[in-house]
Enzyme design. Structure first.
Site, PDB file in Angstrom:
ATOM      1  N   ASN A 295     144.903  47.200  34.628  1.00  0.00           N
ATOM      2  CA  ASN A 295     143.893  46.218  34.430  1.00  0.00           C
ATOM      3  C   ASN A 295     144.406  45.150  33.518  1.00  0.00           C
ATOM      4  OD1 ASN A 295     141.453  45.081  34.756  1.00  0.00           O
ATOM      5  ND2 ASN A 295     140.175  46.667  33.973  1.00  0.00           N
TER       6      ASN A 295
ATOM      7  N   HIS B 103     132.533  47.104  29.902  1.00  0.00           N
ATOM      8  CA  HIS B 103     132.670  48.333  30.845  1.00  0.00           C
ATOM      9  C   HIS B 103     131.209  48.735  30.907  1.00  0.00           C
ATOM     10  CE1 HIS B 103     136.877  48.188  30.465  1.00  0.00           C
ATOM     11  NE2 HIS B 103     136.924  49.234  31.746  1.00  0.00           N
TER      12      HIS B 103
END
EC number: 2.3.1.-
Length: 422
Positions: free
Chosen positions: A245, A276
């Site tokens: 990521n 998140h």
């Protein structure tokens, strides 16, 4: 104002996450509005800080990457909405800098990137625009293989089996750690599929060109979000995080780590957990990640230089650190998959919190900075390597940012070429 924008955007995202998790579908992975909101939050906050750097901070106070990414004039409403809501990255990203996006939209990206290949304004590649066809085909092939792996293998190796009562009672420790590794490895292809497909979509639209390599081959990894080979063969916790990521890691670095006044590592992991979502498992994972990162850094700084002199010894060291890294990563991210507190603590308690305890002991035994004995011997070599790694980070992780209308192309080329030479 950039900080207020950051707090508001992250707060609104958190409200969206709470609504999705605790009202609609707790414990389920679903494609809804919260996914695009996560990407838009990254864009809004990163642009806010880039405008702040370009218009309200002195040039000498900025890092090289901040200097090249700084936005020197206020974007128009059309530019702002186009950057945040363009169709190529609205669903799964990846994040790109505002200046890279605007330069692509204005059709200047190929000329700038070609000029940067040799640090000159006229190169042998200027006569034709590069084609993304090969890069897109390669990435679509990776997508197909990842999807096939996910549909066939992943379901046969569920992460939840790590907390199965019968498995914990009958399996030996080596078997349990081996299954932990393969089950977490099997959980990764769905991310490989989504991020590689998003990258391919941008490339197919002509966005993502990062110049030519030394052989004149086009590079389409300007906004790539992962490097699969480096992930699977990581020999350090940091190496894994740097290749997983990637654009989100860069966002965390630019909006938090580089600007934190204290404990930047802890603040960065906490921000990552908040971004998140609101599942408790996310916080358990990222708080565990803090311990793992600090412990891995301490070990690397204090003992690695003893094993790099001989190629054979270094190979053995790399094998051991690969095994340790894969075990630590798998151990750390189990709560990220399980989501809830009870199954996460069931897993950690079944392992007797072994890596948590080991990390704390490492931090008590080893200083975070290298010991004086090792630093004298390797000070010069380490300084050279640190500069090289910083250069590579700038090059590979989106440091090829492009200018807005207030800068000339020549000034931007000079800025990037200087960063390359540092």
């Amino acid at each position: 104002l950039s900080r207020y924008c950051f707090v508001f955007a992250l707060g609104y995202l958190t409200v969206c996450q709470i609504t999705r998790v605790y009202i609609f579908d707790y414990g389920q992975y679903s494609a809804d509005f919260s996914g695009p909101m996560m990407i838009i939050t990254q864009k809004i906050t990163s642009l806010a800080f880039e405008i702040h750097d370009g218009m309200f901070r002195k040039n000498e106070d900025l890092t090289p990457s901040q200097r090249c990414l700084a936005v020197r004039r206020m974007p128009s409403l059309l530019e702002y909405l186009s950057y945040n809501c363009n169709f190529m990255g609205i669903l799964a990203g990846p994040l790109c800098s505002y200046k890279d996006y605007i330069t692509f939209i204005e059709g200047r990206s190929y000329q700038l990137q070609q000029s940067e290949a040799n640090g000159k304004e006229d190169t042998k590649y200027e006569q034709t625009d590069p084609s993304p066809n090969i890069a897109v085909a390669q990435k679509l092939l990776i997508c197909g293989l990842s999807l096939l792996f996910h549909m066939t293998i992943t379901k046969t190796l569920p992460v939840e089996y790590n907390i199965d009562d019968n498995f914990r009672a009958t399996a030996s420790w080596p078997v349990r750690f081996f299954y932990l590794y393969v089950s977490l490895m099997a959980a990764r292809p769905k991310y490989y599929f989504a991020w590689t497909l998003a990258d391919a979509i941008n490339n197919a639209a002509g966005f993502g060109f990062r110049g030519y390599d030394k052989n004149g081959v086009t590079r389409w990894d300007l906004i790539s979000n992962l490097r699969i080979q480096q992930i699977e063969f990581s020999t350090s916790f940091k190496m894994f995080l740097d290749n997983w990521n990637i654009q989100t890691a860069l966002w965390l670095k630019r909006v938090c780590y580089e600007r934190a006044t204290f404990s930047p590592t802890i603040q960065t992991f906490i921000l990552s957990a908040i971004w998140h979502g609101v599942y408790p498992g996310y916080y358990l994972t990222f708080l565990t990640g803090v311990l793992m990162t600090l412990a891995a850094r301490a070990i690397r700084n204090n003992i690695r230089h003893y094993f790099v002199e001989s190629p054979a010894v270094k190979l053995c060291y790399d094998i051991v650190t690969w095994m340790a890294t894969q075990a630590a990563i798998s151990y750390t991210v189990v709560p990220f998959v399980l989501l809830s507190v009870k199954p996460s603590f069931t897993f950690y308690s079944s392992c007797y919190f072994c890596l948590h305890i080991a990390s704390i002991l490492v931090l008590l035994v080893f200083p975070l900075k290298r010991t004086q004995k090792g630093s004298k011997k390797h000070e010069s070599v380490q300084s050279v390597w640190s500069r090289k790694l910083e250069e590579e980070s700038l090059l590979q992780k989106n440091s090829y940012s492009t200018t807005n209308n207030s800068f000339s192309q020549k000034e931007e080329i000079t800025c990037r070429y200087q960063a390359l030479k540092q």
